[in-house]
Scaffold this motif. Structure first.
Motif, short mmCIF file in Angstrom:
data_model
loop_
_atom_site.label_atom_id
_atom_site.label_comp_id
_atom_site.label_asym_id
_atom_site.label_seq_id
_atom_site.Cartn_x
_atom_site.Cartn_y
_atom_site.Cartn_z
N TYR A 1 19.13 16.70 -3.42
CA TYR A 1 18.54 15.53 -2.76
C TYR A 1 17.10 15.31 -3.23
N LEU A 2 16.72 14.06 -3.20
CA LEU A 2 15.39 13.61 -3.63
C LEU A 2 14.74 12.87 -2.46
N LEU A 3 13.53 13.30 -2.09
CA LEU A 3 12.79 12.62 -1.03
C LEU A 3 11.58 11.91 -1.63
N LEU A 4 11.40 10.66 -1.26
CA LEU A 4 10.20 9.91 -1.65
C LEU A 4 9.41 9.65 -0.37
N ILE A 5 8.19 10.17 -0.32
CA ILE A 5 7.37 10.10 0.90
C ILE A 5 6.15 9.22 0.66
N ASP A 6 5.95 8.26 1.53
CA ASP A 6 4.76 7.40 1.47
C ASP A 6 4.05 7.49 2.82
N LEU A 7 2.77 7.83 2.79
CA LEU A 7 2.01 7.99 4.04
C LEU A 7 1.75 6.61 4.66
N ASP A 8 1.91 6.53 5.98
CA ASP A 8 1.70 5.27 6.70
C ASP A 8 0.22 5.10 7.05
N TYR A 9 -0.31 3.92 6.78
CA TYR A 9 -1.67 3.54 7.16
C TYR A 9 -2.75 4.42 6.51
N PHE A 10 -2.41 5.06 5.39
CA PHE A 10 -3.42 5.89 4.71
C PHE A 10 -4.57 5.01 4.20
N LYS A 11 -4.25 3.81 3.75
CA LYS A 11 -5.28 2.90 3.24
C LYS A 11 -6.33 2.60 4.31
N THR A 12 -5.90 2.52 5.56
CA THR A 12 -6.83 2.25 6.66
C THR A 12 -7.86 3.37 6.77
N ILE A 13 -7.41 4.61 6.64
CA ILE A 13 -8.31 5.77 6.70
C ILE A 13 -9.28 5.72 5.51
N ASN A 14 -8.75 5.42 4.34
CA ASN A 14 -9.60 5.33 3.14
C ASN A 14 -10.67 4.26 3.31
N ASP A 15 -10.26 3.10 3.85
CA ASP A 15 -11.18 1.97 3.96
C ASP A 15 -12.24 2.19 5.05
#
Length: 616
Positions: A216-230
């Motif tokens: 199996y292959l998992l693709l993980i994208d963090l939610d609202y990470f851009k908000t923390i960066n900004d």
């Protein structure tokens, strides 16, 4: 990973170099009347060269896995050691002669072999050290045994030369290691990067082809990470990414998985192999859910308590004929589906999801040509007041494509918003609507209101105010502007309330009115309803459909009607489909009714006929 390819490319060069150089020994044997040893030695060299050729060809024609490459490299090391060591045989043969010239030839050749070994074997540190040592040591011993002052000096120089070659080889090796690490690893988290992961995935597919197992292959994208960066800055964001990567690595090691960072806040995890597909699928979902919980635990960075979640797409690798990029695309599709369903979830890729996504892509591609191909048409649905008079209409867009057929607005409007095409489409609808209203006015057709749906993305676009002003000057006078009502949806109105209020007030200065569409489907309607400078409220048709005499459903509509009246708003009920609904709404003093009970959305000419026939 490229070390295998690097050393593989050196084999033909080495064979050509040694086979060509080896012929000179036969020439020297001819000069000094010594044939048997030189020819026998050269045949041995050719035999070993053939072994090297076979190793080179085997690597070329076989699609080896990393494990198989490692076994191949182990065999190649034996070949290389023997290949370089065979020259030492001739060194000892020639230095044992009384002819001094042969000594010079032996020393020169052995030095050449040492230089070649330090260059060719640079990617194999231990082998390079061993071969260099066994090549230079005989020269040094020979020079010491000569017992002359000059020979001691040359012996010292040979040791220095050996050290220089070793130093250069080691530095080159370290440079290669560093370059390869940078090429295959993420600089921030030190995890494997996209290049590394694709190589790893291709290797797994090769194994799957041979052993018919499942991964199996998992693709993980963090939610609202851009908000923390900004908001907190990239330094905090980088530390957060490292902590997330550390949590993923620990959990992946526990489950015998490999984790890589593809870029930004996107990560990929590849599992070990399973014999049963159902077990693989079960383990994938179980691990993904455990990973979600681990990611959601609090992060404390520079006295900031941070909370994030993730969207995870899962793809099961069960077909060796499909390329690595396809499985990553499947996981990507599943991950974006998790995003669209509200984030913080796990979605397993399947054929149904694939068909839905392919349909979206097909619609999106065709959508961009709708205006130039004249595929978008407008329909007008009558609006009836309490006196049973047609007092207005709502403009509705329809799309008919030669290949896709009729595509409903519920499908293509959402895609247009996400792709950004809604700006161009919205302008077209505005212009056609304004043009129609003016034509009707010139024909003596008088309406109290003319409702046009406006996307929130369209409304927030920087060009919207300018476009509306330009179209007003071209088509509308002050009286016609006052008839137009821009409809915005309740669910999208909460996106940026302050900005929305400012834009609405600016547009209202031009004489337009505003209506809130789909009222009752949002979550915070009452909290901001009083703040919005709207003139009309539209009850969502889902509430009207439920009016069938059951008190609970009727009470909901009554509540909405009372809210609108207390706020001084006109109210429109859409989706009226039968006489019971009509009578109920009239009794409750609903201002305007709209629905199939009166008329479906019709073309411009049909609306004109309907209007005149309705008056009669």
């Amino acid at each position: 990973m490229n070390f295998y390819n690097f050393i593989h490319r050196q084999i033909p060069t080495l064979i050509v170099l040694f086979s060509g150089t080896g012929l000179t020994y036969i020439f020297f044997g001819y000069l000094y009347s010594s044939y048997f040893i030189e020819i026998s030695w050269y045949l041995l060299l050719l035999l070993i060269s053939f072994w090297g050729y076979r190793l080179h060809r085997a690597y070329s024609i076989n699609n080896y896995t990393i494990e198989e490459k490692e076994r191949w490299l182990k065999t190649l090391k034996y070949f290389l050691f023997i290949y370089f060591s065979v020259w030492t045989i001739m060194f000892f043969v020639y230095v044992s002669h009384d002819i001094v010239e042969l000594h010079y030839i032996a020393i020169t050749t052995q030095l050449g072999v040492s230089v070649v070994s330090a260059t060719i074997l640079v990617s194999e540190k231990k082998l390079s050290l061993f071969v260099l040592g066994t090549s230079m040591l005989p020269i040094t011993i020979y020079l010491i045994l000569v017992g002359e002052p000059y020979s001691y000096f040359i012996a010292l120089l040979s040791i220095i030369l050996g050290w220089v070659l070793l130093y250069a080889s080691r530095n080159t090796y370290n440079y290669l290691q560093k370059s390869q690490f940078q090429a295959f690893h993420d600089y921030l988290t030190k995890l494997g990067n996209r290049h590394y992961f694709v190589n790893l995935l291709e290797d797994v597919i090769k194994i799957q082809k041979r052993e018919n197992n499942f991964v199996y292959l998992l693709l993980i994208d963090l939610d609202y990470f851009k908000t923390i960066n900004d908001t907190l800055g990239h330094d905090i964001g980088d530390i957060l990414l490292c902590e997330v990567a550390d949590r993923m690595s620990k959990l992946s090691k526990k489950h015998k998985c490999s984790v890589s960072r593809l870029g930004g806040d996107e990560f990929c995890i590849l599992s070990s192999a399973y014999k049963d597909k159902d077990e693989c699928q079960e383990k994938a979902v179980s691990f993904a859910e455990e990973l979600l919980e681990e990611i959601k635990k609090t992060y404390i960075i520079d006295e900031h308590h941070l909370y994030i979640s993730a969207s995870i797409g899962v793809s099961i690798i069960d077909n060796s004929q499909i390329k690595a990029s396809r499985f990553m695309k499947e996981a990507d599709i599943a991950m974006y589906e998790a995003k669209s369903q509200g984030r913080d979830g796990v979605i397993l890729f399947n054929n149904e999801l694939s068909i839905r996504v392919e349909r979206k892509l097909e619609v999106e591609c065709a959508l961009h040509f709708t205006i130039q191909n004249n595929e978008i048409t407008l329909r007008y649905q009558p609006q009836i007041n309490l006196n049973n008079e047609v007092i207005g209409c709502e403009v509705l867009a329809r799309w008919s494509n030669e290949k896709l057929g009729n595509i409903g607005p519920n499908e293509f409007i959402e895609i247009a918003e996400k792709s950004g095409f809604i700006i161009e489409l919205g302008y077209f609808i505005l212009e056609e609507s304004f043009k129609t209203l003016r034509e009707w006015d010139e024909k003596g057709i008088t309406l109290e209101q003319f409702s046009i749906n406006i996307s929130m993305r369209q409304l927030f676009d920087t060009s919207f105010l300018g476009n509306v002003s330009k179209l007003c000057e071209k088509y509308l006078d002050t009286n016609l502007r006052s008839k137009i009502i821009f409809e915005i949806t309740e669910t999208s109105a909460a996106e940026d309330l302050d900005r929305l209020i400012k834009i609405i007030n600016t547009i209202k200065q031009c004489g337009f009115r505003f209506s809130m569409d789909d009222f009752g489907t949002g979550y915070s309607s009452l909290s901001y309803l009083r703040q919005l400078p709207i003139d009309e409220l539209k009850i969502d048709k889902s509430f009207i459909f439920e009016i069938d005499g059951i008190n609970q459903d009727s009470n909901m509509v009554k509540t909405i009607l009372n809210i609108a009246k207390s706020l001084g708003l006109k109210i429109v009920a859409e989706g009226v489909e039968n006489a019971f609904q009509k009578d109920f709404l009239i009794n409750e003093q609903c201002d305007i009714l709209q629905g199939y009970y009166f008329s479906k959305p019709v073309e411009k000419e049909e609306f004109e006929k309907y209007l005149f026939s309705y008056k009669k």
